[in-house]
Design a protein around this motif. Sequence first.
Motif, PDB file in Angstrom:
ATOM      1  N   ASP A   1       9.477  13.267  12.960  1.00 38.67           N
ATOM      2  CA  ASP A   1       9.485  12.834  11.572  1.00 38.67           C
ATOM      3  C   ASP A   1      10.397  11.637  11.360  1.00 38.67           C
ATOM      4  O   ASP A   1      10.890  11.393  10.277  1.00 38.67           O
ATOM      5  CB  ASP A   1       9.898  13.995  10.663  1.00 38.67           C
ATOM      6  N   GLY A   2      10.668  10.906  12.424  1.00 39.30           N
ATOM      7  CA  GLY A   2      11.440   9.684  12.296  1.00 39.30           C
ATOM      8  C   GLY A   2      12.930   9.903  12.115  1.00 39.30           C
ATOM      9  O   GLY A   2      13.684   8.947  12.014  1.00 39.30           O
ATOM     10  N   GLN A   3      13.369  11.179  12.116  1.00 40.30           N
ATOM     11  CA  GLN A   3      14.796  11.438  11.956  1.00 40.30           C
ATOM     12  C   GLN A   3      15.523  11.159  13.259  1.00 40.30           C
ATOM     13  O   GLN A   3      15.002  11.400  14.335  1.00 40.30           O
ATOM     14  CB  GLN A   3      14.992  12.910  11.587  1.00 40.30           C
ATOM     15  N   GLU A   4      16.744  10.710  13.117  1.00 37.84           N
ATOM     16  CA  GLU A   4      17.560  10.444  14.290  1.00 37.84           C
ATOM     17  C   GLU A   4      17.900  11.759  14.985  1.00 37.84           C
ATOM     18  O   GLU A   4      18.250  12.740  14.335  1.00 37.84           O
ATOM     19  CB  GLU A   4      18.849   9.754  13.854  1.00 37.84           C
ATOM     20  N   LEU A   5      17.779  11.781  16.311  1.00 34.64           N
ATOM     21  CA  LEU A   5      18.071  13.002  17.046  1.00 34.64           C
ATOM     22  C   LEU A   5      19.482  12.928  17.630  1.00 34.64           C
ATOM     23  O   LEU A   5      19.867  11.930  18.233  1.00 34.64           O
ATOM     24  CB  LEU A   5      17.063  13.206  18.173  1.00 34.64           C
ATOM     25  N   ALA A   6      20.248  13.986  17.427  1.00 35.24           N
ATOM     26  CA  ALA A   6      21.607  14.015  17.967  1.00 35.24           C
ATOM     27  C   ALA A   6      21.603  14.556  19.391  1.00 35.24           C
ATOM     28  O   ALA A   6      22.345  14.104  20.247  1.00 35.24           O
ATOM     29  CB  ALA A   6      22.508  14.870  17.090  1.00 35.24           C
ATOM     30  N   ILE A   7      20.746  15.533  19.620  1.00 30.36           N
ATOM     31  CA  ILE A   7      20.677  16.158  20.942  1.00 30.36           C
ATOM     32  C   ILE A   7      19.216  16.348  21.297  1.00 30.36           C
ATOM     33  O   ILE A   7      18.432  16.799  20.467  1.00 30.36           O
ATOM     34  CB  ILE A   7      21.364  17.545  20.951  1.00 30.36           C
ATOM     35  N   GLN A   8      18.822  15.972  22.491  1.00 31.55           N
ATOM     36  CA  GLN A   8      17.498  16.363  22.961  1.00 31.55           C
ATOM     37  C   GLN A   8      17.544  16.668  24.444  1.00 31.55           C
ATOM     38  O   GLN A   8      18.342  16.102  25.192  1.00 31.55           O
ATOM     39  CB  GLN A   8      16.455  15.299  22.650  1.00 31.55           C
ATOM     40  N   THR A   9      16.719  17.601  24.851  1.00 26.29           N
ATOM     41  CA  THR A   9      16.638  17.918  26.270  1.00 26.29           C
ATOM     42  C   THR A   9      15.177  17.865  26.671  1.00 26.29           C
ATOM     43  O   THR A   9      14.287  18.147  25.871  1.00 26.29           O
ATOM     44  CB  THR A   9      17.190  19.322  26.575  1.00 26.29           C
ATOM     45  N   HIS A  10      14.969  17.469  27.915  1.00 26.89           N
ATOM     46  CA  HIS A  10      13.596  17.386  28.445  1.00 26.89           C
ATOM     47  C   HIS A  10      13.541  18.170  29.747  1.00 26.89           C
ATOM     48  O   HIS A  10      14.119  17.753  30.738  1.00 26.89           O
ATOM     49  CB  HIS A  10      13.209  15.933  28.696  1.00 26.89           C
ATOM     50  N   GLY A  11      12.901  19.299  29.690  1.00 27.15           N
ATOM     51  CA  GLY A  11      12.715  20.115  30.896  1.00 27.15           C
ATOM     52  C   GLY A  11      14.016  20.492  31.574  1.00 27.15           C
ATOM     53  O   GLY A  11      14.086  20.600  32.792  1.00 27.15           O
ATOM     54  N   LEU A  12      15.043  20.691  30.773  1.00 31.37           N
ATOM     55  CA  LEU A  12      16.361  21.008  31.334  1.00 31.37           C
ATOM     56  C   LEU A  12      16.317  22.368  32.027  1.00 31.37           C
ATOM     57  O   LEU A  12      15.913  23.366  31.442  1.00 31.37           O
ATOM     58  CB  LEU A  12      17.379  21.031  30.195  1.00 31.37           C
ATOM     59  N   THR A  13      16.756  22.383  33.290  1.00 28.87           N
ATOM     60  CA  THR A  13      16.680  23.600  34.086  1.00 28.87           C
ATOM     61  C   THR A  13      17.962  23.771  34.878  1.00 28.87           C
ATOM     62  O   THR A  13      18.493  22.802  35.420  1.00 28.87           O
ATOM     63  CB  THR A  13      15.493  23.529  35.078  1.00 28.87           C
ATOM     64  N   LYS A  14      18.465  24.984  34.909  1.00 28.63           N
ATOM     65  CA  LYS A  14      19.621  25.284  35.752  1.00 28.63           C
ATOM     66  C   LYS A  14      19.330  26.530  36.549  1.00 28.63           C
ATOM     67  O   LYS A  14      19.025  27.585  35.991  1.00 28.63           O
ATOM     68  CB  LYS A  14      20.869  25.502  34.895  1.00 28.63           C
TER      69      LYS A  14
END
Lengths: 337, 341
Positions: free
Chosen positions: A16-29
């Motif tokens: 929705d065009g909002q600024e993202l503070a945190i994003q993860t993509h396929g984060l795996t541990k």
Amino acid sequence: MRKRARHARAVVAPDDGQELAIQTHGLTKAYGELVAVDNLNLSIRAGEIFGLLGPNGAGKTTTILMLLGLSEPTRGRAEVVGFDPTRQPLEVKRRVGYLPDDVGFYAELTGRQNMRYTAALNGIERRAANEKIGQLLEQVGLADAADRRVEQYSRGMRQRLGMADALVKDPAVMILDEPTASIDPAGVTDVLALIRALARDNGVTVLLSSHLLHQVHQVCDRVAIFNAGRILAQGQMAQLAEELAGDQLELEVGLDGPADQVEAALRSVRGVVEVHRDVRDPSLWHVTGPQAIRDHLAVDLAARGMSVRHLRRVGDELDEIYLRYFSRDEGDRGHAA
Amino acid sequence: MATPPDALVLADPIPARPAPPRPPRSGWRVVAAKEFGDGILSVRLFILIALLGLAAIGAIYSTASYVGTNAQAATGATGLFVLLFSHSDPTSQVPSFAALIGLLGPLLGIAFGFDAINGERSERTLPRLIAQPIHRDAVIVGKFAAGLGVIGLVLLAITLLVSGVAFIVLGVSPSPDDVARLAAWFVVALAYLGFWLAFAMLCSVAVRRAATSALAAIALWIVLTIFAALLVGIVASYLAPVPTSATTDQQIANAQLQLDLARVSPGTLYSEAAAYLLDPTVQTVGIVPVDQQTNSRAIPSILPLDQSLLLAWPQVVALLGLTVVCFGLGYVAFMRQEVRA
């Protein structure tokens, strides 16, 4: 098949065009065979309070440590305030305040001295730091206890000191790991009100984790429900409830009168699929049917001379949503096995 | 106007945020400053100063009265002042000051290192600490630097105290050469205590509980102090046996092996280096056959400081090497550890 589709929709980043503070993509541990966090896709907008909900051992703390660059992901990547925590941990740690699970302080130092150390580690000039520390201690209600040794603090006071401590660096994002754990109920309300006030006054994005759903729903704008390292759903609470229920609606109806008459009356309502009595409270009935029954159930019953004493949509309560997600998760895995 | 409790925070405009403060260029200095302050004010510091101070005064007093009664023989000898630190009364059980530091010094290193990392873990301050904008190694480097600083301060205080006592009791004032020798010894002693500090910190990284870590460090200290000679003797007599009809060569081979094995211990390295530095007449700490001791073919002489330093150099380098290896192991272990237990 439909369930799978809904899963997929729930984890798509809000576009929705909002600024993202945190994003993860396929984060795996993964720790050897054990996958603590499995292919995590999160997006948290700047300025919102986001809840990471799940039982103990769901991978919440592991996720947080990866977001802070304190633990290296096995696969995938994260972006926190525009930086990759694995590659630029210092840039992330300059801008992110962290309140660890069961936070500790140097017991022989005072609250103020503990915060001064944090300020020095952040390279804040002494005079500016003292001013900021005084102001934050005031904000969290510890102004009177500021010069007492931390060993004399109660758990609730430590938690509040922890929040002030996380704010010393004037962070853009605050990550709170189980901020309400092991605090008495009255303290929990205080802490949550404080989180909300601090987020608002300081314009901070907040990511908080909790295993206690009903405590945090009052402060979270959005939540992600997390279990066994996977996100089961993410979004606003109401939206999650909607998704879970699908086309069917379950209503809890309070009616007085002979059981057989009441049951007959409920079954006569248009569209009702199923009626059963509450196991604990015999004056409560559970009615299942399409969404539309919500609009005419009370009217139909009134026409039959019955007045509805209580009407509630089952599934709105957070703990119910929570439990349903978990039971569905178990079910999915049961099929897969 | 009151805000409804469930309004989204999103509704509020987010104030513009100034750039975050620049993190300290060397985070380890901030850690070291805090740890040094803690160490200086700690109870353990006062206990150790009291213990070591009393023992050191006892040692120097014993040596001083022995030297005092034998003053005639000592007349004209140079370097009398440093001899007060390296010699002891052969008729009493009291060790010399240098030997005392070799014996009790490890306690100082252990006391300021055994809970360096696991203490932060048990107080649950470690996650908060390393979530600040410093590199992770700043924690262990800062703590080591601070520990070395506190230990150095204690050692300096005790050395000065003892010098003062010697000065008052005997009225002997140190010559510039004495001061230089003491300074050289101080550096070696600090490296020796640094080894114990590094070892104790390695224990504090590897062992979760502070009490267990202290016990592990103390165990090594006791083994090296008490049982080392015994163990070295057993191993040497196995590898280089000395039968009853042993030749001189066999005896020397055995003695040499014992000496080499003993030099694995930092205590041996320290005491050999201290012997060279604090006694200008010492020319070797190696094996000297009895006939050469009594009927020496070596010219008895007093060595200048640079010659003593040259003799002590291998021991000093080996000691520094052991310290670096110990610290390095602790460093690597700490960097590879997960934040959570």
